[in-house]
Design an enzyme around this catalytic site. Structure first.
Site, PDB file in Angstrom:
ATOM      1  N   CYS B 129       0.843  -1.196   0.000  1.00 41.93           N
ATOM      2  CA  CYS B 129       0.000   0.000   0.000  1.00 41.93           C
ATOM      3  C   CYS B 129       0.884   1.254   0.000  1.00 41.93           C
ATOM      4  O   CYS B 129       1.746   1.403   0.873  1.00 41.93           O
ATOM      5  CB  CYS B 129      -0.915   0.023   1.217  1.00 41.93           C
ATOM      6  SG  CYS B 129      -1.913   1.524   1.257  1.00 41.93           S
ATOM      7  N   ASN B 193      -0.633  -3.307  -7.175  1.00 40.58           N
ATOM      8  CA  ASN B 193      -1.274  -2.332  -6.304  1.00 40.58           C
ATOM      9  C   ASN B 193      -1.281  -0.983  -7.054  1.00 40.58           C
ATOM     10  O   ASN B 193      -0.802  -0.897  -8.188  1.00 40.58           O
ATOM     11  CB  ASN B 193      -0.514  -2.230  -4.972  1.00 40.58           C
ATOM     12  CG  ASN B 193      -1.446  -1.843  -3.818  1.00 40.58           C
ATOM     13  OD1 ASN B 193      -2.330  -1.000  -3.991  1.00 40.58           O
ATOM     14  ND2 ASN B 193      -1.265  -2.441  -2.666  1.00 40.58           N
ATOM     15  N   GLY B 219      -7.441   2.956 -11.920  1.00 42.50           N
ATOM     16  CA  GLY B 219      -8.323   3.320 -13.029  1.00 42.50           C
ATOM     17  C   GLY B 219      -7.673   3.103 -14.381  1.00 42.50           C
ATOM     18  O   GLY B 219      -6.522   2.672 -14.483  1.00 42.50           O
ATOM     19  N   GLY B 247      -6.669  -1.134 -13.234  1.00 46.29           N
ATOM     20  CA  GLY B 247      -7.281  -0.403 -14.335  1.00 46.29           C
ATOM     21  C   GLY B 247      -8.141  -1.206 -15.293  1.00 46.29           C
ATOM     22  O   GLY B 247      -8.521  -0.697 -16.349  1.00 46.29           O
TER      23      GLY B 247
END
Lengths: 294, 308
Positions: B129, B193, B219, B247
């Site tokens: 993350c 990620n 995205g 995406g």
């Protein structure tokens, strides 16, 4: 200009593609503000969100936080938000002055039905519809806007406002000034009847033909209203408040127990729909998804 | 009619589309509804051992091309995580991938052990993350040694449950990290990620839009980066299944990233663009394409670009 002439948002059920939504906050300047009641203030911003009554927006206090608020008015080039000071973000907001900037995005969600379909009245009454709006505490905030739209459509509007004490009543004067029949209940009897908004509604349902009830306020109050309306066969809409974080259907904070997102399916839903949520009037969830009883 | 079944580490999925971690993942009713809408499986939000508050709002926003978030992995901790997992198991028979996160290697071991007791179909380990760097420093996915150490401990603590390590694209060589974690016992890789972190400002307020100032980019704009990462990892590790994510915004995108090497396809930000209709729309597109193609099963397309 009439309220709905100002450009209310899309109708309930009409699909909005998510990327059409403006999900980046836009800058708005605080034009003016005033006290509505103890710790409750209305903030006015110039501009429009093309909101429909009952929809909400996200108000961003830069470098502090961003919170959801129902829209108290969006017409004549002004957006009004009636806000109760409850935590650090609203405390910071209450320190701001006219001329200060905030960010706003929205409007989001489903609002109240206001262009009433002129269906044959089940009770065989005249051409105008009779609408009862019920606000509890600061839940009253979006209902004057709702009432104005009904009034523009030729409906007869009754506003029931409830609060713990007369000092906490909001939007009473505007409601009267707009020509709504305005009925008040306070817990301690300091204004209107001593008791709850539901006591007033019970009387109205007994004695009058009502076409639509719409309510926003504490969930236990709304649950009681929903049960009364379903029992009497009177259409009813409720604004189901859940923890709104993104406002556009991604984060999942605002889901009810059916898995539906209140930021998109709601916040305003029909009484029948609300009764399918096993959490309605029972519990909601906090910032990390933990259960909290109402 | 050909079906979209795939097998991932011995677990049968009715279709390869899985809800990516962090989207619609706060409660069991929310996750199980995603299955009802047509997902092949779901990945939980990143589960922490202790409650973790995440960042204040704004935590996300989107444009036509990309989406940014810095939610900061908010979660109520293990007690609620266990409750959510149990409730989810009662609500759905489809595969559940439990995503876990921690701030240090020992805590990864502890949360993995606790979650393994609930028998999820797989465990995805979030070591990548980009939105908690201010709290924990560079993600473990940026170092072969750290990534392997986490993998080894999780592997030792979860019995036979398949583990996928979720990797970051924000490294010199994602392939090197993938090799290191597979050597350390990972059954699968999740790639990728979010990209970045990136930064966007409001020019009128002169303030970064996200409260964390920076956030991971997802995205449609990152799809080419995801395809290349998946392609490169599959080329280097052809026997390691990949949860390909980043995406994916159509059924054709899902097919493309599978052909690059994905076995499952993670779908998250697409929900911003297509809402509840995402799942049916994508699986319909995939079914129609497969029906007309020369392939008998969807599994036959996995990594097919490498044979071209």
């Amino acid at each position: 200009m009439g309220c709905c002439g100002g450009g209310c948002g899309k109708q309930n059920g009409e699909e909005t593609l998510h990327h059409e939504l403006n999900t980046e906050p836009r800058a708005f300047v605080i034009d003016r503000m005033w006290e509505e009641a103890e710790n409750i203030r209305t903030f006015v911003f110039k501009g429009t969100l093309h909101a429909k009554p009952g929809q909400f927006c996200m108000l961003w206090i830069p470098e502090c936080d961003e919170k959801p608020f129902s829209i108290a008015r969006d017409y004549d080039g002004e957006i009004w938000l009636t806000i109760c000071k409850v935590g650090p973000a609203t405390t910071r907001l209450f320190e701001m002055k006219a001329g200060d900037y905030v960010g706003i995005r929205g409007a989001y969600g489903q609002g109240f039905s206001t262009a009433l379909t002129p269906s044959p009245s089940p009770k065989g009454r005249g051409e105008h519809s009779k609408v009862v709006l019920i606000g509890g505490g600061y839940g009253t905030a979006p209902l004057h806007f709702t009432g104005k739209c009904h009034q523009d459509a030729g409906s007869d509007v009754t506003m029931i406002i409830g609060a713990r004490h007369k000092n906490l009543l909001i939007w009473e004067k505007e409601s009267k000034d707009s020509g709504f029949r305005t009925l008040v209940a306070t817990n301690d009897g300091s204004a209107g009847i001593q008791g709850f908004t539901t006591h007033i509604l019970e009387d109205l349902l007994k004695n009058e033909a009502i076409d639509l009830v719409q309510t926003c306020g504490p969930e236990k109050m709304m649950r009681a209203i929903v049960e009364m309306c379903i029992d009497q066969g009177v259409p009813c809409e409720v604004s189901v408040e859940r923890y709104m974080k993104c406002g556009f259907g991604i984060c999942g904070q605002c889901v009810v127990e059916t898995g539906e997102k209140m930021c998109q399916t709601g916040p305003v839903v029909s009484a029948e729909k609300a009764m399918t949520f096993s959490d309605f009037g029972v519990f909601h969830r906090g910032a990390e998804g933990q259960r909290k009883n109402w | 009619m050909k079906n979209l079944h795939v097998n991932f580490c011995g677990v049968a999925f009715k279709n390869p589309l899985v809800l990516a971690s962090g989207v619609l993942g706060v409660t069991a009713p929310s996750l199980s509804r995603v299955i009802e809408l047509g997902a092949g499986g779901i990945t939980t939000k990143s589960l922490w051992r202790e409650p973790h508050p995440g960042h204040p709002n704004p935590t996300m926003f989107g444009t036509k091309e990309y989406f940014m978030n810095a939610v900061g992995l908010s979660d109520a901790g293990l007690v609620k995580g266990v409750q959510t997992m149990k409730e989810l198991r009662e609500r759905t028979k489809e595969p559940i991938i439990a995503n876990i996160v921690a701030g240090n290697i020992q805590d990864f071991g502890a949360i993995a052990e606790a979650i393994a007791e609930l028998s999820p179909d797989a465990i995805e380990v979030n070591i990548s993350c980009p939105n908690v760097e201010s709290e924990f420093g560079k993600p473990f996915a940026c170092s072969r040694i750290d990534a392997a150490a986490v993998t080894k401990l999780v592997r030792a603590n979860v019995g036979d449950i398949p583990i996928a390590i979720k990797l970051s694209p924000n490294v010199e060589s994602i392939v090197d990290i993938a090799k290191a974690v597979v050597d350390a016992g990972a059954d699968a890789i999740t790639a990728i990620n979010t990209v970045g972190p990136g930064m966007r400002w409001n020019i009128d307020l002169r303030t970064p839009i996200l409260s964390n100032r920076v956030g991971g980019v997802s995205g449609p704009a990152i799809f080419p980066i995801a395809v290349k990462a998946v392609y490169d990892i599959h080329a280097a590790l052809p026997n390691t299944p990949i949860i390909a994510t980043g995406g994916v915004n159509s059924g054709r995108d899902a097919l493309e990233i599978m052909m690059a090497g994905g076995t499952l396809v993670g779908v998250g930000t697409a929900i911003y663009y297509h809402g509840d209709a995402t799942w049916k729309k994508f699986t319909d597109e995939m079914s129609q394409w497969l029906e007309k193609s020369e392939f008998e099963t969807l599994s036959d397309i996995i990594g097919i670009f490498h044979k071209a």
